[in-house]
Write a protein that holds these residues in place. Structure first.
Motif, PDB file in Angstrom:
ATOM      1  N   GLU A  82       0.884  -1.353   0.320  1.00 42.68           N
ATOM      2  CA  GLU A  82       0.016   0.027   0.207  1.00 42.68           C
ATOM      3  C   GLU A  82       0.826   1.262   0.005  1.00 42.68           C
ATOM      4  O   GLU A  82       1.566   1.631   0.898  1.00 42.68           O
ATOM      5  N   ILE A  83       0.809   2.062  -0.953  1.00 44.30           N
ATOM      6  CA  ILE A  83       1.478   3.213  -1.307  1.00 44.30           C
ATOM      7  C   ILE A  83       0.909   4.501  -0.863  1.00 44.30           C
ATOM      8  O   ILE A  83       1.670   5.550  -0.968  1.00 44.30           O
ATOM      9  N   SER A  84      -0.283   4.460  -0.772  1.00 43.96           N
ATOM     10  CA  SER A  84      -1.187   5.573  -0.587  1.00 43.96           C
ATOM     11  C   SER A  84      -0.671   6.595   0.564  1.00 43.96           C
ATOM     12  O   SER A  84      -0.547   7.982   0.283  1.00 43.96           O
ATOM     13  N   GLU A  85      -0.169   6.049   1.620  1.00 38.83           N
ATOM     14  CA  GLU A  85       0.263   6.697   2.754  1.00 38.83           C
ATOM     15  C   GLU A  85       1.705   7.285   2.469  1.00 38.83           C
ATOM     16  O   GLU A  85       2.121   7.864   3.304  1.00 38.83           O
ATOM     17  N   LEU A  86       2.304   6.918   1.456  1.00 35.37           N
ATOM     18  CA  LEU A  86       3.703   7.189   1.274  1.00 35.37           C
ATOM     19  C   LEU A  86       3.778   8.253   0.084  1.00 35.37           C
ATOM     20  O   LEU A  86       5.041   9.017  -0.096  1.00 35.37           O
ATOM     21  N   LEU A  87       2.869   8.420  -0.454  1.00 32.46           N
ATOM     22  CA  LEU A  87       2.681   9.509  -1.355  1.00 32.46           C
ATOM     23  C   LEU A  87       3.272  10.811  -1.111  1.00 32.46           C
ATOM     24  O   LEU A  87       3.817  11.621  -1.963  1.00 32.46           O
ATOM     25  N   GLU A  88       2.601  11.428   0.148  1.00 35.20           N
ATOM     26  CA  GLU A  88       2.916  12.569   0.456  1.00 35.20           C
ATOM     27  C   GLU A  88       3.728  12.626   1.575  1.00 35.20           C
ATOM     28  O   GLU A  88       3.959  13.771   2.560  1.00 35.20           O
ATOM     29  N   LEU A  89       4.548  11.718   1.675  1.00 33.80           N
ATOM     30  CA  LEU A  89       5.707  11.657   3.003  1.00 33.80           C
ATOM     31  C   LEU A  89       6.749  12.579   2.606  1.00 33.80           C
ATOM     32  O   LEU A  89       7.424  12.915   1.517  1.00 33.80           O
ATOM     33  N   SER A  90       6.863  13.516   3.436  1.00 30.59           N
ATOM     34  CA  SER A  90       7.810  14.546   3.682  1.00 30.59           C
ATOM     35  C   SER A  90       9.179  14.418   4.441  1.00 30.59           C
ATOM     36  O   SER A  90       9.321  13.325   5.219  1.00 30.59           O
ATOM     37  N   SER A  91      10.132  15.144   4.203  1.00 32.77           N
ATOM     38  CA  SER A  91      11.546  14.974   4.931  1.00 32.77           C
ATOM     39  C   SER A  91      11.248  15.434   6.313  1.00 32.77           C
ATOM     40  O   SER A  91      11.966  14.744   7.079  1.00 32.77           O
ATOM     41  N   TYR A  92      10.384  16.233   6.767  1.00 33.10           N
ATOM     42  CA  TYR A  92      10.358  16.561   8.037  1.00 33.10           C
ATOM     43  C   TYR A  92       9.532  15.271   8.962  1.00 33.10           C
ATOM     44  O   TYR A  92      10.083  15.107  10.077  1.00 33.10           O
ATOM     45  N   GLU A  93       8.762  14.631   8.248  1.00 34.26           N
ATOM     46  CA  GLU A  93       8.196  13.415   8.824  1.00 34.26           C
ATOM     47  C   GLU A  93       9.291  12.272   9.221  1.00 34.26           C
ATOM     48  O   GLU A  93       9.118  11.711   9.993  1.00 34.26           O
ATOM     49  N   LEU A  94      10.117  12.277   8.145  1.00 33.80           N
ATOM     50  CA  LEU A  94      11.187  11.210   8.331  1.00 33.80           C
ATOM     51  C   LEU A  94      12.084  11.704   9.413  1.00 33.80           C
ATOM     52  O   LEU A  94      12.705  10.823  10.322  1.00 33.80           O
ATOM     53  N   PHE A  95      12.469  13.204   9.560  1.00 35.28           N
ATOM     54  CA  PHE A  95      13.021  13.550  10.617  1.00 35.28           C
ATOM     55  C   PHE A  95      12.447  13.447  11.854  1.00 35.28           C
ATOM     56  O   PHE A  95      13.002  12.905  12.854  1.00 35.28           O
ATOM     57  N   GLU A  96      11.134  13.562  12.115  1.00 37.91           N
ATOM     58  CA  GLU A  96      10.650  13.513  13.401  1.00 37.91           C
ATOM     59  C   GLU A  96      10.599  11.981  13.745  1.00 37.91           C
ATOM     60  O   GLU A  96      10.594  11.711  14.760  1.00 37.91           O
ATOM     61  N   LYS A  97      10.573  11.247  12.821  1.00 36.38           N
ATOM     62  CA  LYS A  97      10.332   9.588  13.124  1.00 36.38           C
ATOM     63  C   LYS A  97      11.625   9.260  13.691  1.00 36.38           C
ATOM     64  O   LYS A  97      11.629   8.262  14.516  1.00 36.38           O
ATOM     65  N   GLN A  98      12.850   9.687  13.068  1.00 40.27           N
ATOM     66  CA  GLN A  98      14.001   9.373  13.577  1.00 40.27           C
ATOM     67  C   GLN A  98      14.294   9.663  14.871  1.00 40.27           C
ATOM     68  O   GLN A  98      14.921   9.390  16.013  1.00 40.27           O
ATOM     69  N   MET A  99      13.971  11.210  15.045  1.00 41.52           N
ATOM     70  CA  MET A  99      14.001  11.858  16.431  1.00 41.52           C
ATOM     71  C   MET A  99      13.452  11.190  17.581  1.00 41.52           C
ATOM     72  O   MET A  99      13.474  10.913  18.775  1.00 41.52           O
ATOM     73  N   LYS A 100      12.198  10.374  17.237  1.00 40.03           N
ATOM     74  CA  LYS A 100      11.343   9.605  18.364  1.00 40.03           C
ATOM     75  C   LYS A 100      11.938   8.242  18.558  1.00 40.03           C
ATOM     76  O   LYS A 100      11.647   7.665  19.562  1.00 40.03           O
ATOM     77  N   LYS A 101      12.795   7.897  17.908  1.00 40.06           N
ATOM     78  CA  LYS A 101      13.477   6.408  18.077  1.00 40.06           C
ATOM     79  C   LYS A 101      14.007   6.593  19.241  1.00 40.06           C
ATOM     80  O   LYS A 101      15.087   7.774  19.440  1.00 40.06           O
ATOM     81  N   ARG A 102      14.523   5.699  20.032  1.00 39.96           N
ATOM     82  CA  ARG A 102      15.440   5.565  21.324  1.00 39.96           C
ATOM     83  C   ARG A 102      16.667   4.564  20.956  1.00 39.96           C
ATOM     84  O   ARG A 102      16.477   3.702  20.371  1.00 39.96           O
ATOM     85  N   HIS A 103      17.522   5.537  20.933  1.00 40.79           N
ATOM     86  CA  HIS A 103      18.923   4.955  20.696  1.00 40.79           C
ATOM     87  C   HIS A 103      19.633   4.541  21.834  1.00 40.79           C
ATOM     88  O   HIS A 103      19.804   5.374  22.839  1.00 40.79           O
ATOM     89  N   GLY A 104      20.451   3.560  21.824  1.00 49.63           N
ATOM     90  CA  GLY A 104      21.364   3.202  22.846  1.00 49.63           C
ATOM     91  C   GLY A 104      22.463   3.938  23.104  1.00 49.63           C
ATOM     92  O   GLY A 104      22.580   4.635  22.451  1.00 49.63           O
ATOM     93  N   SER A 105      22.916   4.132  24.360  1.00 48.05           N
ATOM     94  CA  SER A 105      24.009   4.897  24.469  1.00 48.05           C
ATOM     95  C   SER A 105      25.251   4.406  23.582  1.00 48.05           C
ATOM     96  O   SER A 105      25.467   3.375  23.406  1.00 48.05           O
ATOM     97  N   VAL A 106      26.114   5.531  23.288  1.00 48.23           N
ATOM     98  CA  VAL A 106      27.307   5.090  22.444  1.00 48.23           C
ATOM     99  C   VAL A 106      28.665   4.927  23.454  1.00 48.23           C
ATOM    100  O   VAL A 106      28.879   6.053  24.136  1.00 48.23           O
ATOM    101  N   PRO A 107      29.047   3.930  23.374  1.00 48.82           N
ATOM    102  CA  PRO A 107      30.405   3.996  24.477  1.00 48.82           C
ATOM    103  C   PRO A 107      31.477   4.597  23.905  1.00 48.82           C
ATOM    104  O   PRO A 107      31.885   4.802  22.803  1.00 48.82           O
ATOM    105  N   LEU A 108      32.026   5.432  24.790  1.00 48.48           N
ATOM    106  CA  LEU A 108      32.920   6.355  24.526  1.00 48.48           C
ATOM    107  C   LEU A 108      34.251   6.265  25.380  1.00 48.48           C
ATOM    108  O   LEU A 108      33.994   5.994  26.735  1.00 48.48           O
ATOM    109  N   GLU A 109      35.334   6.323  25.022  1.00 48.29           N
ATOM    110  CA  GLU A 109      36.604   6.216  25.884  1.00 48.29           C
ATOM    111  C   GLU A 109      37.554   7.444  25.677  1.00 48.29           C
ATOM    112  O   GLU A 109      37.983   7.876  24.648  1.00 48.29           O
ATOM    113  N   PHE A 110      37.373   8.085  26.825  1.00 43.93           N
ATOM    114  CA  PHE A 110      38.178   9.381  26.715  1.00 43.93           C
ATOM    115  C   PHE A 110      39.062   9.919  28.068  1.00 43.93           C
ATOM    116  O   PHE A 110      38.504   9.372  29.172  1.00 43.93           O
ATOM    117  N   GLU A 111      39.784  10.619  28.075  1.00 43.27           N
ATOM    118  CA  GLU A 111      40.268  10.981  29.472  1.00 43.27           C
ATOM    119  C   GLU A 111      39.972  12.491  29.720  1.00 43.27           C
ATOM    120  O   GLU A 111      40.182  13.549  28.469  1.00 43.27           O
TER     121      GLU A 111
END
Length: 202
Positions: free
Chosen positions: A154-183
């Motif tokens: 079904e592509i009807s919901e994808l026809l008007e997909l915007s870059s803003y919606e993609l950005f919002e979708k990524q912002m709502k995702k929970r990302h795990g902590s990134v391991p960093l090693e520094f002094e």
């Protein structure tokens, strides 16, 4: 889905529609309406195989420079064309050097789909999108490497997909902590016995 085939009344209709598939159509304000109608016009099972293959191949080639929000619609669009016309499946399974334009018989500059040699080509462009930077595009492109189901996407919901919606979708995702090693920095220029270390240490 109602099949619409205007080729009897307008013999050059699909040739004109094919010529409209340019990179600019992905950025036009009427993009959603255009692809909605194109989906209807290409829904007929009575269309010749060479014509469907030409549309699938042209969209596949244009997808190499399309933005992510368009790719989320174009990839299922192409897969639906192949689902409706199983004779186009060799486009998926035909081996070809990835990204080798010189060995691709398809003629992108040809405006007549009957002369584009799309049936002799393959959809290597979709395989190339499996290395895209946007993860959802990668998942969509991976479908082409598996056996396509007979059920259309079904592509009807994808026809008007915007870059803003993609950005919002990524912002709502929970990302795990990134391991960093520094002094931690101590003092100016890393000097341990520095007066700034007492007041500006991290």
């Amino acid at each position: 889905m109602v099949s619409i085939c205007p080729c009897r009344e307008y013999p050059d209709f699909y040739k004109k529609l094919y010529s409209l598939l340019e990179p600019s159509v992905f950025h036009a304000k009427y993009r959603a309406r255009f692809f909605h109608l194109a989906n209807l016009f290409l829904s007929s099972t009575h269309l010749p195989v060479y014509l469907v293959a030409a549309f699938a191949k042209r969209l596949s080639r244009l997808s190499l420079t399309a933005p992510p929000q368009v790719l989320m619609m174009i990839i299922p669009f192409i897969c639906n064309l192949i689902r409706r016309h199983p004779a186009c499946r060799p486009l998926i399974h035909r081996p070809m050097a990835l990204g080798d334009l010189t060995s691709d018989p398809y003629i992108m500059e040809e405006q007549d789909p009957a002369k584009s040699q799309a049936l002799e080509s393959s959809l290597w462009e979709i395989e190339a999108l499996q290395n895209h930077y946007y993860p959802d595009v990668v998942r969509a492109a991976n479908v082409i490497s598996r056996s396509l189901s007979t059920q259309e996407s079904e592509i009807s919901e994808l026809l008007e997909l915007s870059s803003y919606e993609l950005f919002e979708k990524q912002m709502k995702k929970r990302h795990g902590s990134v391991p960093l090693e520094f002094e931690s920095v101590r003092g100016l220029l890393g000097r341990k016995q520095d007066i700034t270390a007492e007041h500006f240490s991290i």
